[in-house]
Each structure stands twice: as C-alpha cells, then as structure tokens.
Design a protein around this motif. Structure first.
Motif, PDB file in Angstrom:
ATOM      1  N   THR A 196      26.269  40.464  45.407  1.00 16.45           N
ATOM      2  CA  THR A 196      26.916  40.088  46.658  1.00 16.45           C
ATOM      3  C   THR A 196      28.303  39.512  46.387  1.00 16.45           C
ATOM      4  O   THR A 196      28.569  38.953  45.332  1.00 16.45           O
ATOM      5  N   THR A 197      29.170  39.677  47.372  1.00 18.43           N
ATOM      6  CA  THR A 197      30.519  39.118  47.313  1.00 18.43           C
ATOM      7  C   THR A 197      30.531  37.776  48.041  1.00 18.43           C
ATOM      8  O   THR A 197      29.558  37.411  48.695  1.00 18.43           O
ATOM      9  N   ASP A 198      31.651  37.073  47.948  1.00 16.91           N
ATOM     10  CA  ASP A 198      31.870  35.924  48.819  1.00 16.91           C
ATOM     11  C   ASP A 198      32.026  36.464  50.240  1.00 16.91           C
ATOM     12  O   ASP A 198      32.370  37.634  50.428  1.00 16.91           O
ATOM     13  N   GLU A 246      39.941  39.079  53.505  1.00 19.13           N
ATOM     14  CA  GLU A 246      39.758  39.135  52.063  1.00 19.13           C
ATOM     15  C   GLU A 246      38.388  38.617  51.679  1.00 19.13           C
ATOM     16  O   GLU A 246      37.744  37.879  52.425  1.00 19.13           O
ATOM     17  N   LEU A 247      37.958  39.041  50.494  1.00 15.97           N
ATOM     18  CA  LEU A 247      36.712  38.568  49.911  1.00 15.97           C
ATOM     19  C   LEU A 247      36.903  38.457  48.412  1.00 15.97           C
ATOM     20  O   LEU A 247      37.856  38.978  47.854  1.00 15.97           O
ATOM     21  N   GLY A 248      36.001  37.763  47.777  1.00 14.93           N
ATOM     22  CA  GLY A 248      36.088  37.599  46.329  1.00 14.93           C
ATOM     23  C   GLY A 248      34.729  37.789  45.681  1.00 14.93           C
ATOM     24  O   GLY A 248      33.692  37.735  46.346  1.00 14.93           O
ATOM     25  N   TYR A 249      34.765  38.027  44.398  1.00 13.71           N
ATOM     26  CA  TYR A 249      33.543  38.131  43.610  1.00 13.71           C
ATOM     27  C   TYR A 249      33.908  37.952  42.137  1.00 13.71           C
ATOM     28  O   TYR A 249      35.084  37.996  41.775  1.00 13.71           O
ATOM     29  N   THR A 250      32.914  37.690  41.343  1.00 14.39           N
ATOM     30  CA  THR A 250      33.120  37.538  39.906  1.00 14.39           C
ATOM     31  C   THR A 250      32.657  38.816  39.224  1.00 14.39           C
ATOM     32  O   THR A 250      31.589  39.342  39.545  1.00 14.39           O
ATOM     33  N   GLN A 251      33.452  39.294  38.300  1.00 12.78           N
ATOM     34  CA  GLN A 251      33.143  40.535  37.603  1.00 12.78           C
ATOM     35  C   GLN A 251      33.129  40.280  36.088  1.00 12.78           C
ATOM     36  O   GLN A 251      34.000  39.579  35.562  1.00 12.78           O
ATOM     37  N   GLN A 252      32.152  40.849  35.464  1.00 15.58           N
ATOM     38  CA  GLN A 252      32.070  40.734  34.006  1.00 15.58           C
ATOM     39  C   GLN A 252      33.107  41.632  33.358  1.00 15.58           C
ATOM     40  O   GLN A 252      33.333  42.769  33.796  1.00 15.58           O
ATOM     41  N   ILE A 253      33.762  41.112  32.344  1.00 14.47           N
ATOM     42  CA  ILE A 253      34.737  41.899  31.583  1.00 14.47           C
ATOM     43  C   ILE A 253      33.982  42.603  30.480  1.00 14.47           C
ATOM     44  O   ILE A 253      33.247  41.978  29.715  1.00 14.47           O
ATOM     45  N   ASN A 254      34.128  43.905  30.409  1.00 14.50           N
ATOM     46  CA  ASN A 254      33.432  44.661  29.375  1.00 14.50           C
ATOM     47  C   ASN A 254      33.948  44.277  27.993  1.00 14.50           C
ATOM     48  O   ASN A 254      35.141  44.275  27.730  1.00 14.50           O
ATOM     49  N   GLN A 255      33.030  43.934  27.134  1.00 15.01           N
ATOM     50  CA  GLN A 255      33.366  43.570  25.754  1.00 15.01           C
ATOM     51  C   GLN A 255      32.964  44.724  24.835  1.00 15.01           C
ATOM     52  O   GLN A 255      31.880  45.252  24.946  1.00 15.01           O
ATOM     53  N   GLN A 256      33.849  45.075  23.943  1.00 19.64           N
ATOM     54  CA  GLN A 256      33.535  46.164  23.022  1.00 19.64           C
ATOM     55  C   GLN A 256      33.229  45.652  21.648  1.00 19.64           C
ATOM     56  O   GLN A 256      33.598  44.657  21.211  1.00 19.64           O
ATOM     57  N   ALA A 277      42.955  40.314  40.149  1.00 18.64           N
ATOM     58  CA  ALA A 277      41.967  39.688  39.269  1.00 18.64           C
ATOM     59  C   ALA A 277      42.633  38.609  38.432  1.00 18.64           C
ATOM     60  O   ALA A 277      43.793  38.727  38.052  1.00 18.64           O
ATOM     61  N   GLN A 278      41.853  37.576  38.175  1.00 17.01           N
ATOM     62  CA  GLN A 278      42.322  36.488  37.318  1.00 17.01           C
ATOM     63  C   GLN A 278      41.186  36.122  36.371  1.00 17.01           C
ATOM     64  O   GLN A 278      40.054  35.877  36.808  1.00 17.01           O
ATOM     65  N   SER A 279      41.487  36.102  35.075  1.00 16.24           N
ATOM     66  CA  SER A 279      40.459  35.790  34.079  1.00 16.24           C
ATOM     67  C   SER A 279      39.976  34.358  34.237  1.00 16.24           C
ATOM     68  O   SER A 279      40.768  33.434  34.402  1.00 16.24           O
ATOM     69  N   GLN A 280      38.647  34.218  34.199  1.00 15.61           N
ATOM     70  CA  GLN A 280      38.035  32.892  34.206  1.00 15.61           C
ATOM     71  C   GLN A 280      37.648  32.492  32.787  1.00 15.61           C
ATOM     72  O   GLN A 280      37.564  31.319  32.472  1.00 15.61           O
ATOM     73  N   SER A 281      37.377  33.491  31.998  1.00 14.65           N
ATOM     74  CA  SER A 281      37.038  33.291  30.587  1.00 14.65           C
ATOM     75  C   SER A 281      37.232  34.640  29.913  1.00 14.65           C
ATOM     76  O   SER A 281      37.677  35.591  30.544  1.00 14.65           O
ATOM     77  N   GLU A 282      36.853  34.743  28.653  1.00 12.71           N
ATOM     78  CA  GLU A 282      36.970  36.049  28.008  1.00 12.71           C
ATOM     79  C   GLU A 282      35.867  36.999  28.443  1.00 12.71           C
ATOM     80  O   GLU A 282      35.877  38.174  28.088  1.00 12.71           O
ATOM     81  N   TYR A 283      34.931  36.509  29.252  1.00 11.31           N
ATOM     82  CA  TYR A 283      33.801  37.340  29.679  1.00 11.31           C
ATOM     83  C   TYR A 283      33.798  37.650  31.175  1.00 11.31           C
ATOM     84  O   TYR A 283      33.147  38.598  31.609  1.00 11.31           O
ATOM     85  N   TYR A 284      34.480  36.835  31.983  1.00 12.46           N
ATOM     86  CA  TYR A 284      34.434  37.010  33.430  1.00 12.46           C
ATOM     87  C   TYR A 284      35.817  36.872  34.044  1.00 12.46           C
ATOM     88  O   TYR A 284      36.671  36.164  33.524  1.00 12.46           O
ATOM     89  N   GLN A 285      35.995  37.563  35.189  1.00 14.59           N
ATOM     90  CA  GLN A 285      37.222  37.419  35.947  1.00 14.59           C
ATOM     91  C   GLN A 285      36.892  37.277  37.432  1.00 14.59           C
ATOM     92  O   GLN A 285      35.915  37.845  37.909  1.00 14.59           O
ATOM     93  N   ALA A 286      37.706  36.508  38.126  1.00 12.26           N
ATOM     94  CA  ALA A 286      37.587  36.360  39.578  1.00 12.26           C
ATOM     95  C   ALA A 286      38.414  37.462  40.221  1.00 12.26           C
ATOM     96  O   ALA A 286      39.600  37.619  39.917  1.00 12.26           O
ATOM     97  N   VAL A 287      37.796  38.238  41.093  1.00 14.83           N
ATOM     98  CA  VAL A 287      38.461  39.361  41.751  1.00 14.83           C
ATOM     99  C   VAL A 287      38.575  39.055  43.247  1.00 14.83           C
ATOM    100  O   VAL A 287      37.622  38.591  43.865  1.00 14.83           O
ATOM    101  N   THR A 288      39.757  39.302  43.791  1.00 10.60           N
ATOM    102  CA  THR A 288      39.986  39.176  45.232  1.00 10.60           C
ATOM    103  C   THR A 288      40.420  40.541  45.750  1.00 10.60           C
ATOM    104  O   THR A 288      41.318  41.169  45.184  1.00 10.60           O
TER     105      THR A 288
END
Length: 146
Positions: A110-112, A136-146, A53-64
């Motif tokens: 859905t994933t890539d 491989e495939l990728g998708y964007t995942q929301q980062i849980n904010q507390q 995973a690589q953070s795209q922002s403080e709210y989302y990350q790109a997952v492979t």
C-alpha cells in the motif's frame, strides 16, 4: 493495475454511486484526442506527472508520485439551470471526495494516502471549462542490491 488506473476507477465508482456528473472517467490515454477534437464533455482524466525518489538508506528510498486530475465540462447552463461554474465546482468536489485519503497499491504494497496539492484553471474557451488538480502520494521502495 497502475496507480493512475486505480485513481480513475475510484473516481468513476464514487461518481456512479453519488453524483453521476461524468460521462467518461479514464486514465491519460484518451485525453489528447479529447482536447484536440473537443469531442467529450463532462469527463475526468488521470495523468501521472512525475516521480521523485530520495534515498533513506542504502536499502530503501522514499518515492513521491504526483498525478494530475483533469476535469472537463461544457460552458453552458445544464437542464437543471446550473451554470458551468457550479457544475465545474461539483466535479472538483466529486474528485476531491473520491480520492483524498485514498490508499493505492503498488506491487501488492500500500501507498500513503493521496493528498491534494494544488489546482487551477487550465482553459476556458471553445465552449469547454478545463480544470486541473494535482494530488500526490508516497511509498517506500527497496533498492535492488547486487
């Protein structure tokens, strides 16, 4: 259904509709026993290799995620006269045609599309030809904010 199970189901459905090369298509649960006991031939197994995973922002990350597809066939000439190399290549082609571009779902999203990365011979002894491809495939995942 886990992504590896979706991939296995897709390969099985494609194989049943086209070539019927595989006796068994499954996720990784049965592979250890098969390799240890050499009990099943003409089979395909799906293994999850890694997740990055690589953070795209403080709210989302790109997952492979990477998956290894293991195909196993006997080292013999079949009843149609096809040598093991031809049968092994036909199995690899079936896997490629079944899942290249396949879009999986994860928690309703859905994933890539799956894409081929690399492949190679794992083992060629004890009367078995064992080949592994990595997709491989990728998708964007929301980062849980507390």
């Amino acid at each position: 259904m886990q992504i590896r199970q979706q991939i296995a189901q897709r390969i099985n459905d494609y194989d049943q509709a086209h070539d019927q090369l595989f006796i068994e298509v499954a996720d990784s649960g049965q592979l250890d026993e098969v390799l240890r006991n050499r009990s099943t031939t003409e089979a395909c197994y799906v293994i999850k290799l890694e997740t990055q995973a690589q953070s795209q922002s403080e709210y989302y990350q790109a997952v492979t995620e990477r998956y290894q597809i293991i195909t196993i066939c006997s080292n013999y000439t079949d009843s149609y006269g096809a040598a093991v190399g031809e049968r092994a290549e036909a199995m690899q082609d079936t896997v490629f045609n079944a899942i290249s571009g396949f879009i999986c779902t994860k928690k309703g999203d859905t994933t890539d599309p799956l894409k081929f990365v690399t492949g190679g011979l794992v083992d060629l002894k004890d009367s078995l030809h064992v080949w592994a491809d990595i997709y491989e495939l990728g998708y964007t995942q929301q980062i849980n904010q507390q």
